[in-house]
Design a protein around this motif. Structure first.
Motif, mmCIF file in Angstrom:
data_model
loop_
_atom_site.group_PDB
_atom_site.id
_atom_site.type_symbol
_atom_site.label_atom_id
_atom_site.label_comp_id
_atom_site.label_asym_id
_atom_site.label_seq_id
_atom_site.Cartn_x
_atom_site.Cartn_y
_atom_site.Cartn_z
ATOM 1 N N LYS A 194 0.775 -1.154 -0.064
ATOM 2 C CA LYS A 194 0.053 -0.231 -0.108
ATOM 3 C C LYS A 194 0.896 1.044 0.063
ATOM 4 C CE LYS A 194 -3.617 2.084 2.870
ATOM 5 N NZ LYS A 194 -4.352 2.268 3.935
ATOM 6 N N GLU A 195 1.998 1.409 0.916
ATOM 7 C CA GLU A 195 2.682 2.267 0.785
ATOM 8 C C GLU A 195 3.483 2.533 -0.167
ATOM 9 O OE1 GLU A 195 5.037 1.236 4.502
ATOM 10 O OE2 GLU A 195 4.021 2.489 5.586
ATOM 11 N N PHE A 196 4.055 1.312 -1.041
ATOM 12 C CA PHE A 196 4.788 1.469 -2.248
ATOM 13 C C PHE A 196 3.841 2.108 -3.232
ATOM 14 C CE2 PHE A 196 6.077 -0.772 -6.173
ATOM 15 C CZ PHE A 196 7.480 -0.530 -6.266
ATOM 16 N N LYS A 197 2.766 1.559 -3.586
ATOM 17 C CA LYS A 197 1.767 2.107 -4.276
ATOM 18 C C LYS A 197 1.481 3.650 -4.388
ATOM 19 C CE LYS A 197 -0.534 -2.153 -5.833
ATOM 20 N NZ LYS A 197 -1.631 -2.856 -5.760
ATOM 21 N N ALA A 198 1.266 4.037 -3.127
ATOM 22 C CA ALA A 198 1.303 5.438 -2.803
ATOM 23 C C ALA A 198 2.259 6.409 -3.252
ATOM 24 C CB ALA A 198 1.091 5.598 -1.249
ATOM 25 N N GLY A 199 3.479 5.877 -3.673
ATOM 26 C CA GLY A 199 4.534 6.573 -3.989
ATOM 27 C C GLY A 199 5.989 5.875 -3.832
ATOM 28 N N HIS A 200 6.863 5.623 -4.857
ATOM 29 C CA HIS A 200 7.930 4.936 -4.862
ATOM 30 C C HIS A 200 9.180 5.434 -5.755
ATOM 31 C CE1 HIS A 200 5.714 2.814 -7.833
ATOM 32 N NE2 HIS A 200 6.814 2.655 -8.466
ATOM 33 N N ILE A 201 10.267 5.091 -5.596
ATOM 34 C CA ILE A 201 11.571 5.514 -6.487
ATOM 35 C C ILE A 201 11.183 4.548 -7.662
ATOM 36 C CG2 ILE A 201 13.940 5.322 -7.055
ATOM 37 C CD1 ILE A 201 14.264 5.179 -3.877
ATOM 38 N N LEU A 202 11.378 5.555 -8.893
ATOM 39 C CA LEU A 202 11.309 5.103 -10.272
ATOM 40 C C LEU A 202 11.955 3.678 -10.444
ATOM 41 C CD1 LEU A 202 9.724 5.549 -12.853
ATOM 42 C CD2 LEU A 202 11.878 6.872 -13.595
ATOM 43 N N ASP A 203 11.400 2.610 -11.021
ATOM 44 C CA ASP A 203 12.096 1.484 -11.352
ATOM 45 C C ASP A 203 12.450 0.687 -10.063
ATOM 46 O OD1 ASP A 203 11.844 2.002 -13.933
ATOM 47 O OD2 ASP A 203 13.735 2.865 -14.119
ATOM 48 N N ALA A 204 11.843 0.921 -8.904
ATOM 49 C CA ALA A 204 12.239 0.202 -7.673
ATOM 50 C C ALA A 204 11.382 -1.044 -7.797
ATOM 51 C CB ALA A 204 11.809 0.994 -6.421
ATOM 52 N N ILE A 205 11.970 -1.937 -6.886
ATOM 53 C CA ILE A 205 11.165 -3.309 -6.799
ATOM 54 C C ILE A 205 10.721 -3.563 -5.581
ATOM 55 C CG2 ILE A 205 11.575 -5.781 -6.780
ATOM 56 C CD1 ILE A 205 13.811 -5.622 -8.654
ATOM 57 N N ASN A 206 9.254 -4.008 -5.335
ATOM 58 C CA ASN A 206 8.717 -3.956 -4.063
ATOM 59 C C ASN A 206 8.673 -5.272 -3.744
ATOM 60 O OD1 ASN A 206 5.392 -4.011 -2.722
ATOM 61 N ND2 ASN A 206 7.365 -2.951 -1.712
ATOM 62 N N LEU A 207 9.385 -5.667 -2.446
ATOM 63 C CA LEU A 207 9.460 -6.908 -1.935
ATOM 64 C C LEU A 207 9.365 -6.699 -0.201
ATOM 65 C CD1 LEU A 207 10.140 -9.697 -2.379
ATOM 66 C CD2 LEU A 207 12.418 -9.497 -2.013
ATOM 67 N N PRO A 208 7.992 -6.458 0.260
ATOM 68 C CA PRO A 208 7.670 -6.403 1.595
ATOM 69 C C PRO A 208 8.488 -7.559 2.575
ATOM 70 C CG PRO A 208 5.881 -6.418 0.290
ATOM 71 C CD PRO A 208 6.612 -6.820 -0.462
ATOM 72 N N ASN A 209 8.580 -6.986 3.601
ATOM 73 C CA ASN A 209 9.163 -7.782 4.817
ATOM 74 C C ASN A 209 8.489 -9.064 4.754
ATOM 75 O OD1 ASN A 209 11.462 -6.331 5.849
ATOM 76 N ND2 ASN A 209 10.218 -5.271 7.193
ATOM 77 N N GLU A 210 7.145 -9.171 4.753
ATOM 78 C CA GLU A 210 6.472 -10.418 4.745
ATOM 79 C C GLU A 210 6.724 -11.405 3.931
ATOM 80 O OE1 GLU A 210 3.968 -7.467 3.918
ATOM 81 O OE2 GLU A 210 4.774 -6.912 6.088
ATOM 82 N N LYS A 211 7.009 -10.843 2.655
ATOM 83 C CA LYS A 211 7.370 -11.837 1.590
ATOM 84 C C LYS A 211 8.788 -12.298 1.652
ATOM 85 C CE LYS A 211 4.167 -10.196 -1.961
ATOM 86 N NZ LYS A 211 4.012 -9.375 -3.250
ATOM 87 N N ILE A 212 9.729 -11.594 2.271
ATOM 88 C CA ILE A 212 11.131 -11.725 2.425
ATOM 89 C C ILE A 212 11.211 -12.983 3.335
ATOM 90 C CG2 ILE A 212 13.329 -10.904 3.192
ATOM 91 C CD1 ILE A 212 12.810 -8.216 2.051
ATOM 92 N N THR A 213 10.305 -12.616 4.514
ATOM 93 C CA THR A 213 10.460 -13.898 5.466
ATOM 94 C C THR A 213 9.992 -15.187 4.904
ATOM 95 O OG1 THR A 213 8.587 -13.014 6.519
ATOM 96 C CG2 THR A 213 10.618 -12.300 7.440
ATOM 97 N N LYS A 214 8.962 -15.214 4.176
ATOM 98 C CA LYS A 214 8.554 -16.451 3.432
ATOM 99 C C LYS A 214 9.368 -16.964 2.576
ATOM 100 C CE LYS A 214 3.606 -15.319 4.570
ATOM 101 N NZ LYS A 214 2.312 -14.949 3.699
ATOM 102 N N ASN A 215 9.920 -16.083 1.161
ATOM 103 C CA ASN A 215 10.242 -16.760 0.627
ATOM 104 C C ASN A 215 12.047 -16.524 0.381
ATOM 105 O OD1 ASN A 215 7.879 -17.302 -0.561
ATOM 106 N ND2 ASN A 215 7.653 -15.364 -1.526
ATOM 107 N N GLY A 216 12.562 -15.733 1.304
ATOM 108 C CA GLY A 216 13.667 -15.364 1.042
ATOM 109 C C GLY A 216 14.068 -14.442 0.006
#
Length: 141
Positions: free
Chosen positions: A63-85
């Motif tokens: 939700k925060e990423f969609k509100a505004g992010h750096i151009l060409d940034a990849i979103n990988l939230p903490n929750e996904k990192i802990t699940k999939n590495g």
């Protein structure tokens, strides 16, 4: 100096807390200086992305990423990192990866995990997205 010694003697607990805080600040500063993970500025991030094909890894919630992010940034939230590495980042292993969070605090732990996982060129955006937007740099939505 005499007054300082008298004060410390009369306020032992307060003096102990003050000494502990000073020691913690010194230890934290030394750890940051000796860490293989560097905190970089917004200018350095821009340079790495434009000249060395760096990747901005935004670890904020979707939700925060969609509100505004750096151009060409990849979103990988903490929750996904802990699940999939970091399996989805394997193709970027040799490129500079700059971890971005909201304020630059939680990104340090993720950057450390990336470094331990074999990603050698890992950095953290100092101040996170707050510093990026504070500098008036563009965001994508």
């Amino acid at each position: 100096m005499e007054q300082l010694i008298t004060f410390a003697g009369n306020n032992g607990m307060l003096s102990a807390v003050w000494v502990a805080l000073v020691v913690m600040i010194i230890v934290t500063t030394i750890k940051m200086k000796m860490s293989p993970i560097k905190q970089i500025s917004t200018q350095d991030l821009t340079f790495l992305m434009n000249r060395e094909e760096g990747i901005a890894l935004d670890i904020r919630k979707e939700k925060e990423f969609k509100a505004g992010h750096i151009l060409d940034a990849i979103n990988l939230p903490n929750e996904k990192i802990t699940k999939n590495g970091f399996a989805s980042l394997e193709k970027y292993k040799d490129k500079p990866i700059i971890v971005v969070c909201a304020a630059g605090m939680s990104a340090v732990q993720i950057a450390g995990n990336l470094f331990k996982g074999g990603f050698t060129r890992v950095s953290v955006l100092k101040g996170g997205m707050n510093s990026w937007t504070g500098a008036g740099l563009p965001v994508a939505k």
